[in-house]
Design a protein around this motif. Structure first.
Motif, PDB file in Angstrom:
ATOM      1  N   ALA A  81      48.402  39.450  39.828  1.00 18.75           N
ATOM      2  CA  ALA A  81      47.250  39.481  38.923  1.00 18.75           C
ATOM      3  C   ALA A  81      46.420  38.210  39.049  1.00 18.75           C
ATOM      4  CB  ALA A  81      47.723  39.674  37.488  1.00 18.75           C
ATOM      5  N   GLU A  82      47.083  37.060  39.196  1.00 28.47           N
ATOM      6  CA  GLU A  82      46.353  35.806  39.355  1.00 28.47           C
ATOM      7  C   GLU A  82      45.549  35.810  40.648  1.00 28.47           C
ATOM      8  OE1 GLU A  82      49.046  32.523  39.024  1.00 28.47           O
ATOM      9  OE2 GLU A  82      48.796  32.407  36.847  1.00 28.47           O
ATOM     10  N   LEU A  83      46.100  36.373  41.730  1.00 30.86           N
ATOM     11  CA  LEU A  83      45.393  36.428  43.000  1.00 30.86           C
ATOM     12  C   LEU A  83      44.212  37.397  42.949  1.00 30.86           C
ATOM     13  CD1 LEU A  83      48.428  36.452  45.471  1.00 30.86           C
ATOM     14  CD2 LEU A  83      46.751  34.622  45.203  1.00 30.86           C
ATOM     15  N   MET A  90      42.147  46.431  42.037  1.00 33.83           N
ATOM     16  CA  MET A  90      42.906  46.988  40.933  1.00 33.83           C
ATOM     17  C   MET A  90      44.378  46.998  41.337  1.00 33.83           C
ATOM     18  SD  MET A  90      42.280  50.752  39.225  1.00 33.83           S
ATOM     19  CE  MET A  90      42.355  51.537  40.840  1.00 33.83           C
ATOM     20  N   ILE A  91      45.275  46.760  40.394  1.00 33.52           N
ATOM     21  CA  ILE A  91      46.694  46.751  40.721  1.00 33.52           C
ATOM     22  C   ILE A  91      47.428  47.875  39.986  1.00 33.52           C
ATOM     23  CG2 ILE A  91      46.639  44.256  41.126  1.00 33.52           C
ATOM     24  CD1 ILE A  91      48.239  43.890  38.551  1.00 33.52           C
ATOM     25  N   ALA A  92      48.534  48.307  40.596  1.00 33.70           N
ATOM     26  CA  ALA A  92      49.442  49.272  39.970  1.00 33.70           C
ATOM     27  C   ALA A  92      50.822  48.625  39.943  1.00 33.70           C
ATOM     28  CB  ALA A  92      49.472  50.580  40.743  1.00 33.70           C
ATOM     29  N   PRO A  93      51.239  48.066  38.803  1.00 36.33           N
ATOM     30  CA  PRO A  93      52.546  47.391  38.714  1.00 36.33           C
ATOM     31  C   PRO A  93      53.666  48.391  38.440  1.00 36.33           C
ATOM     32  CG  PRO A  93      51.330  47.120  36.653  1.00 36.33           C
ATOM     33  CD  PRO A  93      50.464  47.947  37.557  1.00 36.33           C
ATOM     34  N   ALA A 125      41.128  53.533  35.618  1.00 36.65           N
ATOM     35  CA  ALA A 125      40.959  52.090  35.716  1.00 36.65           C
ATOM     36  C   ALA A 125      40.878  51.486  34.319  1.00 36.65           C
ATOM     37  CB  ALA A 125      39.689  51.771  36.499  1.00 36.65           C
ATOM     38  N   ARG A 126      41.534  50.338  34.160  1.00 32.86           N
ATOM     39  CA  ARG A 126      41.556  49.686  32.851  1.00 32.86           C
ATOM     40  C   ARG A 126      41.591  48.172  33.039  1.00 32.86           C
ATOM     41  NH1 ARG A 126      46.280  50.419  28.200  1.00 32.86           N
ATOM     42  NH2 ARG A 126      45.408  48.938  26.710  1.00 32.86           N
ATOM     43  N   VAL A 285      42.991  41.208  34.641  1.00 28.27           N
ATOM     44  CA  VAL A 285      43.030  41.986  35.879  1.00 28.27           C
ATOM     45  C   VAL A 285      42.793  43.459  35.552  1.00 28.27           C
ATOM     46  CG1 VAL A 285      45.515  42.493  35.801  1.00 28.27           C
ATOM     47  CG2 VAL A 285      44.365  42.293  38.031  1.00 28.27           C
ATOM     48  N   ARG A 286      42.269  44.198  36.541  1.00 26.33           N
ATOM     49  CA  ARG A 286      42.139  45.651  36.384  1.00 26.33           C
ATOM     50  C   ARG A 286      43.434  46.319  36.848  1.00 26.33           C
ATOM     51  NH1 ARG A 286      38.460  48.358  39.581  1.00 26.33           N
ATOM     52  NH2 ARG A 286      38.764  46.754  41.175  1.00 26.33           N
ATOM     53  N   VAL A 287      43.876  47.308  36.093  1.00 26.21           N
ATOM     54  CA  VAL A 287      45.095  48.035  36.458  1.00 26.21           C
ATOM     55  C   VAL A 287      44.809  49.527  36.516  1.00 26.21           C
ATOM     56  CG1 VAL A 287      46.643  46.317  35.456  1.00 26.21           C
ATOM     57  CG2 VAL A 287      45.874  48.235  34.056  1.00 26.21           C
TER      58      VAL A 287
END
Length: 297
Positions: A81-83, A90-93, A125-126, A285-287
């Motif tokens: 998220a920091e990167l 967008m990330i999917a954790p 997206a959020r 961050v966008r997730v």
């Protein structure tokens, strides 16, 4: 606070799989590729060694994907998220760690395979908010002061290292009444506490997930009984449930100490300077998230 919208068309996807993480099997990279292939998406998967994890994350972000999938623990997700930041991929954790607090909050109590499949089919997206301290962001929780010393003891106990867990627990107990923090919440009066924690709204059980604030928990030990209670709850995984802990919403907190402040950010042990400011940020961050109805199903 978060903003939602339809998930964009995914043309370029990067995946980072930490096969050394708490609940990731050796065949996870192949499983990820198959799930994406079922959706007609050719994802680039990286499964680095622990020593090369940060470089793999950085390379994945630099590739400029629409989506970065991270199958790892909360600490690795925080680094991703920091990167990425609010304007990056967008990330999917996915739940690949031990606690998996953030993935479970975003996708519900699903396996990582089910979470990824449902997210690709129904995700949106959020923009996700969280906390920030000394330039470091966190999406789950920050723990400051002597309670942060219980983290290494709990990790040792989890991996069956009883002697090491006992040594670390004894160290945490010795410091339970020393090194009190001075703090001020939302520019209120200064007070003292043994430790403080700050939970992000998506994780907090006391705040609405859209609240523009953190949940601040203040620990004030008055005697041996409180110390024993703290140790019991800390080894179980949540010292905030101890009777000596009091919680309230907070937008900005200022903390002072006579020396460097031990802290844990999303499971990662760090050392802060002797004075620190913690605040809520609405745009970490966008997730790729699921609607609330699907998360609770």
């Amino acid at each position: 606070m978060s903003k939602r919208g339809a998930a964009p068309t995914l043309r370029r996807v990067e995946v980072v799989v930490n096969v050394a993480s708490g609940s990731v099997a050796p065949d996870a990279p192949a499983e990820v590729e198959k799930i994406f292939a079922d959706f007609g998406i050719n994802a680039h998967v990286c499964a680095p060694s622990t020593e090369d994890l940060t470089n793999c994350l950085r390379a994945a972000v630099d590739a400029g994907p629409e989506l970065l999938v991270v199958l790892a623990g909360d600490g690795t997700v925080r680094a991703a998220a920091e990167l990425c930041g609010p304007k990056g991929p967008m990330i999917a954790p996915l739940p690949g760690g031990t606690m998996n607090m953030l993935p479970h909050a975003i996708y519900g109590l699903r396996s990582w395979q089910d979470a990824l499949t449902v997210a690709l089919a129904e995700g949106e997206a959020r923009m996700l908010g969280g906390g920030e301290v000394e330039g470091r962001q966190f999406l789950v929780a920050a723990i400051l002061g002597s309670p942060a010393l219980w983290g290494p003891a709990r990790e040792a106990a989890r991996y069956g290292k009883a002697r090491l867990a006992l040594m670390r627990a004894q160290r945490a107990l010795r410091r339970a009444f020393t090194g009190r923090l001075r703090y001020s919440l939302d520019d209120g009066p200064r007070d003292k506490a043994v430790g403080l924690s700050f939970l992000c709204p998506l994780i907090s059980r006391a705040l609405d997930e859209e609240a523009p604030a953190l949940e601040a928990a203040i620990l004030d030990l008055q005697g041996l009984r409180d110390v024993v209670s703290l140790g019991f709850h800390a080894l179980k995984g949540d010292w905030r449930e101890a009777p000596a802990v009091h919680a309230r919403p907070c937008r900005v907190a200022r903390i002072w100490a006579s020396e460097h402040i031990p802290a844990i950010l999303d499971g990662e042990a760090v050392r802060l300077s002797s004075s620190a400011t913690i605040g809520f940020r609405p745009d970490i961050v966008r997730v790729l998230s699921l609607p609330k109805a699907l998360r609770e199903s």
